[in-house]
Write an enzyme that holds these catalytic residues in place. Structure first.
Site, PDB file in Angstrom:
ATOM      1  N   ARG B  19      37.303 -15.090  28.951  1.00 26.66           N
ATOM      2  CA  ARG B  19      38.587 -15.791  29.126  1.00 26.66           C
ATOM      3  C   ARG B  19      38.538 -16.718  30.334  1.00 26.66           C
ATOM      4  O   ARG B  19      39.139 -17.798  30.333  1.00 26.66           O
ATOM      5  CB  ARG B  19      39.749 -14.805  29.236  1.00 26.66           C
ATOM      6  CG  ARG B  19      39.660 -13.875  30.426  1.00 26.66           C
ATOM      7  CD  ARG B  19      40.896 -12.991  30.573  1.00 26.66           C
ATOM      8  NE  ARG B  19      40.650 -11.955  31.563  1.00 26.66           N
ATOM      9  CZ  ARG B  19      41.562 -11.492  32.399  1.00 26.66           C
ATOM     10  NH1 ARG B  19      42.798 -11.937  32.354  1.00 26.66           N
ATOM     11  NH2 ARG B  19      41.255 -10.552  33.265  1.00 26.66           N
ATOM     12  N   SER B  46      47.095 -14.638  32.327  1.00 28.23           N
ATOM     13  CA  SER B  46      46.155 -13.705  31.690  1.00 28.23           C
ATOM     14  C   SER B  46      45.135 -14.440  30.819  1.00 28.23           C
ATOM     15  O   SER B  46      43.960 -14.106  30.812  1.00 28.23           O
ATOM     16  CB  SER B  46      46.908 -12.696  30.816  1.00 28.23           C
ATOM     17  OG  SER B  46      47.773 -11.900  31.586  1.00 28.23           O
ATOM     18  N   GLU B  67      55.752 -15.461  19.986  1.00 31.11           N
ATOM     19  CA  GLU B  67      54.496 -15.924  19.385  1.00 31.11           C
ATOM     20  C   GLU B  67      54.714 -16.650  18.057  1.00 31.11           C
ATOM     21  O   GLU B  67      53.963 -17.567  17.721  1.00 31.11           O
ATOM     22  CB  GLU B  67      53.524 -14.751  19.187  1.00 31.11           C
ATOM     23  CG  GLU B  67      52.971 -14.166  20.479  1.00 31.11           C
ATOM     24  CD  GLU B  67      53.965 -13.258  21.197  1.00 31.11           C
ATOM     25  OE1 GLU B  67      54.961 -12.844  20.560  1.00 31.11           O
ATOM     26  OE2 GLU B  67      53.755 -12.967  22.391  1.00 31.11           O
ATOM     27  N   PHE B  92      48.687 -10.000  19.857  1.00 28.04           N
ATOM     28  CA  PHE B  92      50.018 -10.609  19.749  1.00 28.04           C
ATOM     29  C   PHE B  92      49.970 -11.900  18.947  1.00 28.04           C
ATOM     30  O   PHE B  92      50.815 -12.144  18.091  1.00 28.04           O
ATOM     31  CB  PHE B  92      50.611 -10.853  21.138  1.00 28.04           C
ATOM     32  CG  PHE B  92      50.684  -9.609  21.975  1.00 28.04           C
ATOM     33  CD1 PHE B  92      50.973  -8.380  21.403  1.00 28.04           C
ATOM     34  CD2 PHE B  92      50.440  -9.659  23.336  1.00 28.04           C
ATOM     35  CE1 PHE B  92      51.025  -7.224  22.173  1.00 28.04           C
ATOM     36  CE2 PHE B  92      50.489  -8.504  24.112  1.00 28.04           C
ATOM     37  CZ  PHE B  92      50.783  -7.288  23.532  1.00 28.04           C
ATOM     38  N   HIS B 118      41.868 -10.722  25.602  1.00 28.19           N
ATOM     39  CA  HIS B 118      42.107  -9.279  25.701  1.00 28.19           C
ATOM     40  C   HIS B 118      41.799  -8.572  24.386  1.00 28.19           C
ATOM     41  O   HIS B 118      42.486  -7.638  23.976  1.00 28.19           O
ATOM     42  CB  HIS B 118      43.537  -8.982  26.145  1.00 28.19           C
ATOM     43  CG  HIS B 118      43.839  -9.489  27.531  1.00 28.19           C
ATOM     44  ND1 HIS B 118      43.829 -10.817  27.854  1.00 28.19           N
ATOM     45  CD2 HIS B 118      44.146  -8.832  28.679  1.00 28.19           C
ATOM     46  CE1 HIS B 118      44.108 -10.967  29.135  1.00 28.19           C
ATOM     47  NE2 HIS B 118      44.299  -9.777  29.666  1.00 28.19           N
ATOM     48  N   ASP B 126      45.446  -0.383  29.682  1.00 28.03           N
ATOM     49  CA  ASP B 126      46.715  -0.734  29.035  1.00 28.03           C
ATOM     50  C   ASP B 126      46.897  -0.053  27.678  1.00 28.03           C
ATOM     51  O   ASP B 126      48.020   0.093  27.195  1.00 28.03           O
ATOM     52  CB  ASP B 126      46.840  -2.249  28.876  1.00 28.03           C
ATOM     53  CG  ASP B 126      47.340  -2.911  30.156  1.00 28.03           C
ATOM     54  OD1 ASP B 126      47.946  -2.207  30.991  1.00 28.03           O
ATOM     55  OD2 ASP B 126      47.114  -4.120  30.319  1.00 28.03           O
ATOM     56  N   GLN B 130      47.976  -3.043  23.357  1.00 22.45           N
ATOM     57  CA  GLN B 130      47.526  -4.353  23.857  1.00 22.45           C
ATOM     58  C   GLN B 130      46.144  -4.736  23.329  1.00 22.45           C
ATOM     59  O   GLN B 130      45.624  -5.790  23.681  1.00 22.45           O
ATOM     60  CB  GLN B 130      47.460  -4.354  25.397  1.00 22.45           C
ATOM     61  CG  GLN B 130      48.595  -3.640  26.079  1.00 22.45           C
ATOM     62  CD  GLN B 130      49.921  -4.335  25.879  1.00 22.45           C
ATOM     63  OE1 GLN B 130      50.085  -5.470  26.283  1.00 22.45           O
ATOM     64  NE2 GLN B 130      50.868  -3.662  25.224  1.00 22.45           N
TER      65      GLN B 130
END
Lengths: 285, 324
Positions: B19, B46, B67, B92, B118, B126, B130
């Site tokens: 990322r 993030s 989203e 998500f 992620h 988490d 997630q």
């Protein structure tokens, strides 16, 4: 200074001529869906005045000879099941020959059951999964802002459709960016698939909800062309906020006496059987 | 498995998270690509799109935690000639935005770049809510989408450019933690749809992507000590899959292990199996998350618990060779 409408676009001389066009669109909606043997004529009929005013009242600037003209205004039919009214307008405007309307929903025809932008010039979003058109409109309105272009975006949703949460995500984001180049018209025709919209899921007051989300709102009789033209003019001139026009209409407008006789004033997702077509066309005058 | 080497505990030098590499690459490409617009659903610190946003505020929109709207807006921007990049957590953006990806992006074939960060269980503490563990399967199920899973920092940077250069919808899967370097160079070869042979061998082929490529190289080291020579393919593009590389691997090595940080169903393993079954059937074994959710824990502990280790890969390699 707002750019002029291209000469290839059709602009009615006056209200009377607009009314004549509206009538032609109704005829085309009924003929094409009866020929197809399926489709959503009643949901299309309620929106005829709004679509007529947009395409032929001088609001949408388009070029039927160049459907992807980058500076065109955009009309998104978020209530995609009303595709027949969009197709009728596109044919009237000269995007394709009127006789193509009779290929509606047939294999090989770009006039699919719900609009498909990849196959038909003039369609600005592929819709049919409800609740999505306003977000696409927000994206197009943002693109105009980034490029400092003056094109405008109009989105037509159903009243049942605004039960979809995405509509309200989009509404909040349009207000955040003060997208005054975006207009949402809610076709408040009072019915959805299984019954009265306010009984299935009461979203009243629609104008109050949009006001609370930061929009400028106008409520009109959406089957009165004069009122529609006036409301679109106000929406186009309004600055600082997006405008929502709550367009109070009748599902099946134009053939209501026949639908009453048939005992179904919702008439959702049904074509008129061929044996009633002449009677329906006679009602249109 | 005491002393197992999780996919994050390679002896290879540690690089930055994929990322991070994406965020820096996007920021760097922003100047030469004025068509790129980034839309965020309030996770830009993030996903690392904030770096682009700081540099190009006129082309960056944070539309809030929404989203579905995020994806729809991207479709609208793309229909007006923009190249929207939208990023959120893999779970998500793919799960919450799926119908919108289908209708507003895939169906009209619009030029939207979808980035899911992620991904997998390596986000750690988490927990399952997630963790995107089904995102590749969902992305592969969108007609016309290209699906990319870079292995390390350098390849994520290269993949970001390739994603923008490709005309059409792309899904790119990225991870949260810093990951071992697969490539020594900063500019590894990267062509969409073309696997990189990162180690050659003739006894079997390990086909991997994401952080499992480094684990595959570690497994190959362990196997070499036993006299087993494993070929390792960095299959960074899941769709379209590199059929030629798979055919060659099957013909030349006669056995395949597929490794990914994803559910068994619908990911790289499924795609490889379909191609190999058609082109050159050979024994295949799979190292993945099976059919279960993740949970909270350290990334290393989770990877070990779920069997995403070099040792487990080596064991699968021995098993598949025995099945030849």
């Amino acid at each position: 200074m707002r750019r002029k409408t291209p000469e290839t676009a059709t602009v009615a001389r006056d209200l009377e001529q607009l009314q004549q066009i509206a009538k032609r669109l109704r005829v085309d909606i009924l003929r094409s869906t009866t020929e197809a043997g399926s489709g959503h004529p009643s949901s299309s009929l309620s929106a005829v005045e709004v679509v007529t005013a947009l395409y032929f009242g001088g609001f949408l600037r388009y070029d039927p000879k160049n459907p992807h003209w980058p500076d065109r205004d955009r009309f998104i039919l978020s209530k995609g099941h009303a595709a027949p009214v969009l197709y009728a307008a596109l044919a009237e405007a000269g995007f394709f020959p009127r006789e193509d309307l009779m290929t509606l929903r047939k294999l090989g025809s770009p006039l699919e059951g719900h609009p498909n932008m990849a196959r038909l010039g003039g369609v600005e979003a592929s819709t049919g999964s409800l609740g999505q058109g306003l977000s696409i409109g927000v994206g197009q309105a943002l693109a105009a802002r980034i490029d400092r272009k003056d094109y405008r975006v109009y989105v037509l949703t159903g009243d049942g459709e605004i039960g979809e949460g995405q509509i309200w995500e989009a509404a909040a984001s349009a207000a955040k960016y003060r997208l005054d180049n975006l207009t949402c018209i809610v076709d408040r025709n009072h019915y959805q698939q299984t019954g009265a919209a306010e009984e299935v899921l009461n979203m009243d007051p629609i104008d109050g909800k949009f006001t609370a989300f930061g929009w400028h709102t106008i409520t009109i009789n959406g089957n009165d062309l004069g009122e529609v033209v006036q409301a679109l003019r106000r929406a186009t001139e309004y600055r600082g906020q997006p405008t929502c026009i709550v367009s109070l209409t009748h599902k099946g407008q134009g053939i209501l006496p026949l639908l009453e006789k048939l005992g179904d004033t919702n008439f959702h997702g049904k074509p008129l059987p061929a044996k009633y077509l002449d009677e329906a066309l006679a009602l249109l005058g | 498995m005491a002393g197992a080497t999780s996919a994050l505990q390679s002896k290879r030098p540690l690089g930055k998270a994929t990322r991070d590499a994406f965020g820096r690459a996007l920021e760097a490409l922003g100047a030469e690509r004025p068509d790129v617009v980034v839309v965020d659903a309030d996770v830009s610190n993030s996903t690392r799109t904030e770096w682009f946003g700081q540099k190009f505020p006129d082309r960056f929109f944070n539309i809030g935690i929404a989203e579905s709207n995020l994806v729809g807006i991207a479709g609208g921007l793309a229909s007006c000639g923009k190249t929207p990049v939208i990023a959120s957590f893999a779970c998500f953006i793919m799960c919450n935005g799926y119908d919108q990806l289908r209708m507003a992006v895939a169906y009209p074939g619009l030029n939207v770049k979808v980035v899911g960060t992620h991904a997998g269980i390596s986000i750690g503490e988490d927990g399952a809510s997630q963790m995107g563990i089904e995102d590749v399967a969902l992305a592969c199920s969108l007609p016309g989408f290209v699906v990319v899973v870079p292995a390390d920092e350098a390849s994520a940077k290269a993949a970001t450019r390739a994603m923008l250069d490709h005309r059409g919808p792309v899904y790119m899967r990225l991870g949260r933690p810093d990951v071992p370097k697969v490539y020594e160079t900063d500019n590894p070869p990267f062509r969409l749809g073309q696997a990189n042979t990162v180690r050659d061998g003739r006894d079997l082929t390990i086909v991997a992507n994401g952080l499992m490529v480094a684990a595959a190289l570690d497994a190959a080291d362990q196997l070499a000590a036993e006299g087993i020579e494993a070929r390792v393919l960095d299959m960074h593009t899941v769709k379209p899959i590199d059929r030629e590389a798979l055919k060659k691997a099957a013909q030349e090595t006669g056995a395949i292990v597929v490794a990914e940080e994803h559910l068994a169903h619908g990911g790289l393993g499924s795609v490889v199996a379909m191609a190999v079954a058609e082109l050159e059937p050979v024994p295949i074994r799979y190292v993945n998350l099976g059919d279960r959710f993740g949970e909270s824990g350290s990334p290393e502990g989770l990877l070990e618990k779920f069997g995403l280790t070099a040792e487990n890969l080596a064991a699968a390699a021995r098993a598949v060779i025995a099945a030849k």
